[in-house]
Every structure is written in structure tokens, then in C-alpha cells.
Design a protein around this motif. Structure first.
Motif, PDB file in Angstrom:
ATOM      1  N   GLY A 190      -4.791  15.951  -3.224  1.00 18.34           N
ATOM      2  CA  GLY A 190      -3.938  15.727  -2.058  1.00 18.34           C
ATOM      3  C   GLY A 190      -2.463  15.932  -2.339  1.00 18.34           C
ATOM      4  O   GLY A 190      -2.031  16.016  -3.480  1.00 18.34           O
ATOM      5  N   GLN A 191      -1.704  15.974  -1.271  1.00 15.51           N
ATOM      6  CA  GLN A 191      -0.252  16.068  -1.357  1.00 15.51           C
ATOM      7  C   GLN A 191       0.336  14.668  -1.489  1.00 15.51           C
ATOM      8  O   GLN A 191      -0.364  13.670  -1.312  1.00 15.51           O
ATOM      9  CB  GLN A 191       0.303  16.743  -0.106  1.00 15.51           C
ATOM     10  N   ASP A 192       1.645  14.578  -1.762  1.00 21.31           N
ATOM     11  CA  ASP A 192       2.322  13.290  -1.819  1.00 21.31           C
ATOM     12  C   ASP A 192       2.039  12.504  -0.549  1.00 21.31           C
ATOM     13  O   ASP A 192       2.232  13.012   0.560  1.00 21.31           O
ATOM     14  CB  ASP A 192       3.839  13.475  -1.950  1.00 21.31           C
ATOM     15  N   GLY A 193       1.553  11.287  -0.698  1.00 16.34           N
ATOM     16  CA  GLY A 193       1.319  10.392   0.425  1.00 16.34           C
ATOM     17  C   GLY A 193       0.013  10.593   1.165  1.00 16.34           C
ATOM     18  O   GLY A 193      -0.265   9.870   2.122  1.00 16.34           O
ATOM     19  N   ALA A 194      -0.821  11.550   0.743  1.00 17.53           N
ATOM     20  CA  ALA A 194      -2.094  11.803   1.436  1.00 17.53           C
ATOM     21  C   ALA A 194      -3.044  10.607   1.329  1.00 17.53           C
ATOM     22  O   ALA A 194      -3.853  10.379   2.221  1.00 17.53           O
ATOM     23  CB  ALA A 194      -2.767  13.061   0.895  1.00 17.53           C
ATOM     24  N   GLU A 195      -2.956   9.850   0.258  1.00 18.82           N
ATOM     25  CA  GLU A 195      -3.755   8.634   0.060  1.00 18.82           C
ATOM     26  C   GLU A 195      -2.803   7.465  -0.147  1.00 18.82           C
ATOM     27  O   GLU A 195      -1.692   7.633  -0.653  1.00 18.82           O
ATOM     28  CB  GLU A 195      -4.653   8.754  -1.180  1.00 18.82           C
ATOM     29  N   ARG A 196      -3.240   6.278   0.230  1.00 20.11           N
ATOM     30  CA  ARG A 196      -2.496   5.044  -0.026  1.00 20.11           C
ATOM     31  C   ARG A 196      -3.354   4.167  -0.935  1.00 20.11           C
ATOM     32  O   ARG A 196      -4.572   4.207  -0.865  1.00 20.11           O
ATOM     33  CB  ARG A 196      -2.179   4.324   1.280  1.00 20.11           C
ATOM     34  N   ILE A 197      -2.693   3.364  -1.766  1.00 19.22           N
ATOM     35  CA  ILE A 197      -3.411   2.481  -2.689  1.00 19.22           C
ATOM     36  C   ILE A 197      -2.997   1.026  -2.442  1.00 19.22           C
ATOM     37  O   ILE A 197      -1.814   0.724  -2.380  1.00 19.22           O
ATOM     38  CB  ILE A 197      -3.175   2.879  -4.163  1.00 19.22           C
ATOM     39  N   ASN A 198      -3.983   0.152  -2.269  1.00 24.56           N
ATOM     40  CA  ASN A 198      -3.710  -1.272  -2.082  1.00 24.56           C
ATOM     41  C   ASN A 198      -3.384  -1.910  -3.424  1.00 24.56           C
ATOM     42  O   ASN A 198      -4.135  -1.747  -4.398  1.00 24.56           O
ATOM     43  CB  ASN A 198      -4.911  -1.977  -1.456  1.00 24.56           C
ATOM     44  N   CYS A 199      -2.275  -2.649  -3.472  1.00 27.16           N
ATOM     45  CA  CYS A 199      -1.798  -3.289  -4.702  1.00 27.16           C
ATOM     46  C   CYS A 199      -1.419  -4.736  -4.420  1.00 27.16           C
ATOM     47  O   CYS A 199      -0.980  -5.065  -3.326  1.00 27.16           O
ATOM     48  CB  CYS A 199      -0.545  -2.587  -5.217  1.00 27.16           C
TER      49      CYS A 199
ATOM     50  N   TYR B 283       6.534   7.567  -4.684  1.00 30.90           N
ATOM     51  CA  TYR B 283       5.079   7.641  -4.588  1.00 30.90           C
ATOM     52  C   TYR B 283       4.413   6.953  -5.774  1.00 30.90           C
ATOM     53  O   TYR B 283       4.948   6.918  -6.882  1.00 30.90           O
ATOM     54  CB  TYR B 283       4.618   9.100  -4.482  1.00 30.90           C
ATOM     55  N   ALA B 284       3.214   6.416  -5.524  1.00 24.08           N
ATOM     56  CA  ALA B 284       2.503   5.594  -6.502  1.00 24.08           C
ATOM     57  C   ALA B 284       1.865   6.416  -7.614  1.00 24.08           C
ATOM     58  O   ALA B 284       1.251   7.454  -7.367  1.00 24.08           O
ATOM     59  CB  ALA B 284       1.424   4.768  -5.794  1.00 24.08           C
ATOM     60  N   VAL B 285       2.000   5.881  -8.843  1.00 24.36           N
ATOM     61  CA  VAL B 285       1.374   6.417 -10.052  1.00 24.36           C
ATOM     62  C   VAL B 285       0.943   5.223 -10.899  1.00 24.36           C
ATOM     63  O   VAL B 285       1.404   4.108 -10.680  1.00 24.36           O
ATOM     64  CB  VAL B 285       2.356   7.299 -10.862  1.00 24.36           C
ATOM     65  N   GLU B 286       0.054   5.457 -11.872  1.00 28.92           N
ATOM     66  CA  GLU B 286      -0.270   4.389 -12.821  1.00 28.92           C
ATOM     67  C   GLU B 286       0.925   4.172 -13.734  1.00 28.92           C
ATOM     68  O   GLU B 286       1.643   5.114 -14.072  1.00 28.92           O
ATOM     69  CB  GLU B 286      -1.498   4.751 -13.655  1.00 28.92           C
ATOM     70  N   ALA B 287       1.125   2.919 -14.141  1.00 25.68           N
ATOM     71  CA  ALA B 287       2.216   2.586 -15.046  1.00 25.68           C
ATOM     72  C   ALA B 287       2.045   3.329 -16.360  1.00 25.68           C
ATOM     73  O   ALA B 287       0.930   3.559 -16.826  1.00 25.68           O
ATOM     74  CB  ALA B 287       2.247   1.083 -15.300  1.00 25.68           C
TER      75      ALA B 287
ATOM     76  N   ALA C  43       0.844  -1.203   0.000  1.00 25.50           N
ATOM     77  CA  ALA C  43       0.000   0.000   0.000  1.00 25.50           C
ATOM     78  C   ALA C  43       0.880   1.254   0.000  1.00 25.50           C
ATOM     79  O   ALA C  43       0.982   1.951   1.008  1.00 25.50           O
ATOM     80  CB  ALA C  43      -0.931  -0.004   1.202  1.00 25.50           C
ATOM     81  N   PRO C  44       1.497   1.547  -1.153  1.00 22.62           N
ATOM     82  CA  PRO C  44       2.340   2.749  -1.201  1.00 22.62           C
ATOM     83  C   PRO C  44       1.501   4.021  -1.165  1.00 22.62           C
ATOM     84  O   PRO C  44       0.341   4.033  -1.582  1.00 22.62           O
ATOM     85  CB  PRO C  44       3.062   2.600  -2.544  1.00 22.62           C
ATOM     86  N   GLY C  45       2.106   5.100  -0.670  1.00 20.14           N
ATOM     87  CA  GLY C  45       1.471   6.407  -0.718  1.00 20.14           C
ATOM     88  C   GLY C  45       1.417   6.889  -2.158  1.00 20.14           C
ATOM     89  O   GLY C  45       2.302   6.591  -2.959  1.00 20.14           O
ATOM     90  N   MET C  46       0.360   7.625  -2.487  1.00 19.65           N
ATOM     91  CA  MET C  46       0.170   8.085  -3.867  1.00 19.65           C
ATOM     92  C   MET C  46       0.817   9.437  -4.114  1.00 19.65           C
ATOM     93  O   MET C  46       0.898  10.276  -3.216  1.00 19.65           O
ATOM     94  CB  MET C  46      -1.327   8.172  -4.180  1.00 19.65           C
TER      95      MET C  46
ATOM     96  N   VAL D 253       4.887  -2.112  -8.798  1.00 18.44           N
ATOM     97  CA  VAL D 253       4.431  -2.571  -7.486  1.00 18.44           C
ATOM     98  C   VAL D 253       3.470  -3.743  -7.648  1.00 18.44           C
ATOM     99  O   VAL D 253       3.618  -4.774  -7.015  1.00 18.44           O
ATOM    100  CB  VAL D 253       3.737  -1.425  -6.709  1.00 18.44           C
ATOM    101  N   GLY D 254       2.443  -3.586  -8.492  1.00 20.15           N
ATOM    102  CA  GLY D 254       1.440  -4.631  -8.684  1.00 20.15           C
ATOM    103  C   GLY D 254       0.173  -4.049  -9.281  1.00 20.15           C
ATOM    104  O   GLY D 254       0.147  -2.925  -9.765  1.00 20.15           O
ATOM    105  N   ARG D 255      -0.902  -4.836  -9.218  1.00 21.97           N
ATOM    106  CA  ARG D 255      -2.206  -4.436  -9.764  1.00 21.97           C
ATOM    107  C   ARG D 255      -2.993  -3.705  -8.685  1.00 21.97           C
ATOM    108  O   ARG D 255      -3.055  -4.147  -7.535  1.00 21.97           O
ATOM    109  CB  ARG D 255      -2.958  -5.691 -10.210  1.00 21.97           C
ATOM    110  N   ALA D 256      -3.631  -2.583  -9.047  1.00 21.21           N
ATOM    111  CA  ALA D 256      -4.442  -1.819  -8.096  1.00 21.21           C
ATOM    112  C   ALA D 256      -5.673  -2.610  -7.699  1.00 21.21           C
ATOM    113  O   ALA D 256      -6.412  -3.100  -8.545  1.00 21.21           O
ATOM    114  CB  ALA D 256      -4.862  -0.482  -8.706  1.00 21.21           C
ATOM    115  N   CYS D 257      -5.919  -2.738  -6.387  1.00 19.09           N
ATOM    116  CA  CYS D 257      -7.072  -3.470  -5.853  1.00 19.09           C
ATOM    117  C   CYS D 257      -8.284  -2.573  -5.702  1.00 19.09           C
ATOM    118  O   CYS D 257      -9.361  -3.049  -5.332  1.00 19.09           O
ATOM    119  CB  CYS D 257      -6.733  -4.056  -4.484  1.00 19.09           C
TER     120      CYS D 257
END
Length: 137
Positions: free
Chosen positions: A65-74, A40-44, A18-21, A53-57
Motif C-alpha cells: 500500500g501507499q502511505d496511509g492506506a492502512e491504519r494500525i491500532n496502538c 506515518y507508522a513504522v515499527e520502532a 490509530a496512525p496511518g502506516m 506511539v504505543g504498543r501495536a494491538c
């Protein structure tokens, strides 16, 4: 939107990250997630500084938001991606070699002169699609 990335093979993925976005990033469920040079996470996509990292869940929006304000499960794993064409088509001769992102749902045999990031290892071909092992292993 890609949204047609499918898991390849049999088995349950027990690993989630779950990296920060990245600030301003919007990532759709089912698309491949990478981290850029800042971590920080971005779409490929086609960029030289991405680490898969992997596939977005889930779908997440960090556009306000700012860097890391949201996390994405992968979920790291092996996924079927579209094959490139012409001189960049991935073949069985590329088995266990690195393949490179053209976009979030397509891979190529080469780095495009250094402008593409490694997507992962080529694990096979299935119906014209490329099975790619994505994420930390």
C-alpha cells in the motif's frame, strides 16, 4: 520479531491511537509503533526521527500500500523493554529520564551519538527489564 513487550503496572488503557502506516511497513502485534518524520507508522528501531506511539494491538501489513492506506491500532502506556548493556545500560539513576530505542524491544541510556530516538521516560526496573512510558502524555 520482538513480540515480548509486556504492559507494566496495573490499570486499563482507555486511550487508543490509530496512525496511518508508512508505505511498505509491516507491523507485528505486540511490537512498539512509532511515527517517522513523515507522520506515518513504522515499527520502532534505531533511527533519529521516530516519535513513539504505543504498543501495536494487531498485526498489519501495508507492504503493497501507499502511505496511509492502512491504519494500525496502538495503545500508549508503560511497557517492559529489554535493557541495553555496557556503558548504555539503564539504571535506577536514570529514573524519569529519557531512554532511547536500540530496536523495537530494547532501550539504552544514550542516543548513541544522535542516531537513536527517545523511546519515553524510564519508570523503573523489573527483573532486568526497563519500564518505559511510551506515547503521548
Amino acid at each position: 520479531m520482538v513480540r515480548d513487550v509486556k504492559r507494566y503496572g496495573i490499570g486499563v488503557c482507555v486511550e487508543r491511537l490509530a496512525p496511518g502506516m508508512k508505505a511498505g511497513a509491516v507491523i507485528e502485534e505486540g511490537n512498539i509503533v512509532c511515527v517517522d518524520a513523515s507522520g506515518y507508522a513504522v515499527e520502532a528501531g534505531e533511527a533519529a526521527d521516530l516519535r513513539p506511539v504505543g504498543r501495536a494491538c494487531e498485526t498489519k501489513d501495508n507492504s503493497a500500500g501507499q502511505d496511509g492506506a492502512e491504519r494500525i491500532n496502538c495503545e500508549p502506556g508503560t511497557y517492559l523493554l529489554q535493557n541495553s548493556s555496557g556503558a548504555d545500560v539503564v539504571t535506577m539513576a536514570d529514573f524519569l529520564k529519557d531512554v532511547f530505542f536500540v530496536n523495537g524491544g530494547r532501550v539504552a541510556k544514550t542516543s548513541g551519538g544522535g542516531k537513536r530516538s527517545v523511546a519515553g521516560k524510564m519508570m523503573g526496573l523489573d527483573g532486568g527489564r526497563v519500564a518505559v512510558s511510551i506515547g503521548p502524555r
